[in-house]
Design an enzyme around this catalytic site. Structure first.
Site, PDB file in Angstrom:
ATOM      1  N   GLU A 184       3.548  18.001  26.574  1.00  0.00           N
ATOM      2  CA  GLU A 184       2.418  17.850  25.662  1.00  0.00           C
ATOM      3  C   GLU A 184       1.654  19.167  25.495  1.00  0.00           C
ATOM      4  OE1 GLU A 184       1.615  15.597  23.594  1.00  0.00           O
ATOM      5  OE2 GLU A 184       3.159  14.190  24.205  1.00  0.00           O
TER       6      GLU A 184
ATOM      7  N   TYR B 150      -6.917  14.344  23.222  1.00  0.00           N
ATOM      8  CA  TYR B 150      -5.565  14.004  22.775  1.00  0.00           C
ATOM      9  C   TYR B 150      -4.573  13.988  23.955  1.00  0.00           C
ATOM     10  CZ  TYR B 150      -0.856  14.660  21.370  1.00  0.00           C
ATOM     11  OH  TYR B 150       0.491  14.522  21.307  1.00  0.00           O
TER      12      TYR B 150
ATOM     13  N   ASP C 139      -3.343  13.028  17.168  1.00  0.00           N
ATOM     14  CA  ASP C 139      -3.111  14.421  16.803  1.00  0.00           C
ATOM     15  C   ASP C 139      -3.067  14.522  15.279  1.00  0.00           C
ATOM     16  OD1 ASP C 139      -0.679  13.395  16.087  1.00  0.00           O
ATOM     17  OD2 ASP C 139       0.520  14.863  17.189  1.00  0.00           O
TER      18      ASP C 139
END
Ligand code: SF4
Length: 341
Positions: A42, A125, A143
């Site tokens: 991520e 996020y 996102d």
């Protein structure tokens, strides 16, 4: 906010996702996802495409198979391995975060979203992505891709940050009872593969039959955009200083600003006008030739560097070493451009 067929939203999404799910190296194979892998991927995927991230991800987990290994690594090694991914603050935070997970959490990622939010480099996020994908807990990871899908699906006219709140409120209404990690990944994947910024593939999209933008509007008109301000232009000088062995003077960029801690050839400050003051800490040779110019755009400004070349035998008073084998050092793209001259 009106909810459109909330059950069908996740069902349609899963039916599509189960058919196209890509076999990415950080995705769980059968059992549970590895929180270290989810977090690493991520962080790498912020501002970077899946295709570019895969080789970096594989290299990282081969060199540092566990978060303990990464926490023990030298920051220079991590920055060097990160070279080419850009946005180096991510790599510095990655290293700091690994050290905190090892030091404060015994090497285990906290499952609580608020605890995750306190870690370096983990924002709303990323914490939601880790919570849902690694721990299968309900969370909405919003996102740019997901925002685009929802703004089109509902033809939302709002601008950020209100748009974030509207999209999140809608997703909480349609989140399924299970498969929270797949829900997050399916939405991201839909935004990346189908609901693309330009030329969305509406005819193949699983949400088409209820998508307001497809049915009643023009998808590309959403999300509504605030006009961006032009980025400021900055200027500076860079110096390719060679010794008689054709080695180039390289130093570590000081301070806490952009590219700090990475290697560079010496440069002046970067200013809105071309700096008149040259270098304070290094003796420049009397004769310098203008080798060319380099232009580079950072997130917040454009930079134009005039690149000067000169031979020097003067001892360097502070910082910097003459080096030949530059590939062993974490050089940002800007410096690669300078050296390629
Ligand atoms: S139908 Fe088109 S606009 Fe609507 S979500 Fe799908 S790809 Fe996006």
């Amino acid at each position: 906010m009106m909810v459109l067929n909330s059950d069908s939203f996740s069902q349609d999404l899963f039916q599509w996702f189960d058919g196209i799910k890509r076999d990415l190296p950080w995705r769980k194979a059968g059992g549970h996802a590895n929180p270290y892998h989810v977090w690493l991927s991520e962080i790498m995927l912020q501002q970077t495409t899946v295709k570019s991230v895969i080789p970096y991800f594989l290299n990282f987990i081969q060199r540092w198979p566990t978060i303990e290994d990464l926490g023990r690594a030298n920051l220079d090694e991590v920055l060097h391995a990160w070279q080419g991914l850009g946005y180096y603050t991510r790599a510095k935070n990655l290293h700091k975060c690994a050290q905190m997970i090892v030091g404060e959490f015994g090497g285990r990622f906290p499952e609580d979203r608020n605890a995750l939010l306190k870690l370096p480099g983990i924002g709303p996020y990323t914490s939601a992505a880790i919570t849902s994908i690694a721990f299968e807990k309900p969370a909405i990871a919003l996102d740019g891709n997901v925002m685009r899908v929802i703004s089109r699906y509902l033809t939302l006219e709002s601008l950020r940050p209100q748009l974030d709140q509207d999209a999140e409120a809608f997703l909480w209404q349609v989140i399924p009872q299970s498969r929270f990690g797949d829900f997050t990944q399916a939405l991201m994947e839909l935004g990346a593969l189908m609901c693309r910024p330009k030329s969305p593939m509406c005819l193949h999209c699983p949400l088409m039959k209820n998508c307001k933008a497809y049915l009643n509007a023009v998808p590309e008109d959403f999300p509504k955009k605030v006009l961006k301000k032009a980025l400021p232009q900055k200027f500076g000088h860079a110096f390719l200083l060679k010794n008689s062995n054709h080695q180039i003077l390289i130093r570590k960029r000081a301070g806490k600003g952009i590219l700090s801690g990475l290697y560079e050839v010496p440069t002046t400050d970067w200013d809105l006008t071309l700096p008149k003051r040259l270098l304070q800490d290094i003796s420049l040779p009397e004769h310098l030739n203008l080798r060319g110019e380099v232009n580079h755009t950072f997130t917040h400004f454009h930079l134009n560097l005039k690149v000067w070349e000169g031979a020097t035998r003067h001892p360097i008073r502070r910082m910097g070493r003459f080096l030949k084998n530059l590939k062993d050092y974490a050089l940002p793209t800007l410096m690669k451009k300078v050296l390629s001259l």
